[in-house]
Design an enzyme around this catalytic site. Structure first.
Site, short mmCIF file in Angstrom:
data_model
loop_
_atom_site.label_atom_id
_atom_site.label_comp_id
_atom_site.label_asym_id
_atom_site.label_seq_id
_atom_site.Cartn_x
_atom_site.Cartn_y
_atom_site.Cartn_z
N GLU A 2 0.59 -1.10 -0.19
CA GLU A 2 -0.11 0.18 -0.01
C GLU A 2 0.95 1.11 0.35
OE1 GLU A 2 -3.32 -0.50 -0.68
OE2 GLU A 2 -3.42 -2.64 -0.10
N CYS A 4 -11.32 -1.07 -17.73
CA CYS A 4 -10.35 -0.12 -18.23
C CYS A 4 -11.23 1.12 -18.83
CB CYS A 4 -10.59 -0.70 -19.64
SG CYS A 4 -12.97 -0.56 -20.11
#
Length: 206
Positions: A90, A185
């Protein structure tokens, strides 16, 4: 010469799983690693948790006010030797200053550092920590995943209570407070974004 690697990818691209595999590979060879996670990411507490169900305790939860170079030096002093590698999960949540400190771990201490994280948030804006890592890393690698339509996913779309949202704070932790992220996408991302604002505009008219 040790290097700083930044391995980034959209949600669900296997970043944490890859980190755990790297840690396993080092440990299997009798080599110690130092695993760090930004404390801002409260999911899993003091563990990093892969979506495959595998988890591992972190060595240090790094808060924004901590100096990572000092953390690594303290680890060396405690163990009497340097870790073979520093692994960071992270990493988008590290501050720009901490990204520079990770770079200095490779420069001043000659320890390789591998960071895993997101490049951009749900509104396609860069995280400050990620931006600095992209500027400093010796090696940048993209970890790929796919959208539900089959195209390459590079966007992180946020859902709250099952509905796509495109407004809000930059940081909202996955699977907390009914927040969920979906990798998409660009085509599907902007389709969802236009639908969100069309619905919002229609509700104002009503």
């Amino acid at each position: 010469m040790a290097k700083l690697y930044y391995r980034y990818g959209a949600m669900n691209s296997g970043k944490t799983t890859a980190l755990l595999q790297v840690a396993f590979n080092y440990n299997e060879r009798g080599m110690r690693v130092l695993i760090l996670k930004a404390s801002v990411d409260t999911k899993g507490g003091d563990r990093i948790v892969s979506r495959l169900g595998v988890s591992h305790k972190v060595d240090v939860l790094v808060s924004p006010d901590m100096d990572i170079l000092d953390i690594v030096r303290a680890d060396i002093a405690a163990h009497g030797s340097a870790p073979a590698c520093v692994l960071c999960d992270e990493s988008q949540f590290f501050t720009p200053a901490q990204a520079e400190q990770l770079f200095l771990v490779t420069v001043d201490l000659n320890i390789p550092v591998i960071c895993y994280g997101l490049r951009a948030d749900f509104s396609l804006k860069g995280f400050p920590g990620s931006t600095r890592l992209l500027e400093l890393a010796h090696t940048i690698e993209e970890m790929k995943t796919i959208c539900t339509c089959g195209r390459k996913a590079i966007c992180n779309c946020r859902k709250v209570n099952g509905r796509f949202v495109f407004e809000g704070e930059q940081v909202a932790i996955d699977l907390e407070n009914d927040v969920q992220y979906v990798s998409m996408c660009p085509q599907c991302y902007f389709k969802a974004k236009r639908a969100f604002y069309a619905e919002k505009a229609a509700s104002r008219v009503e």
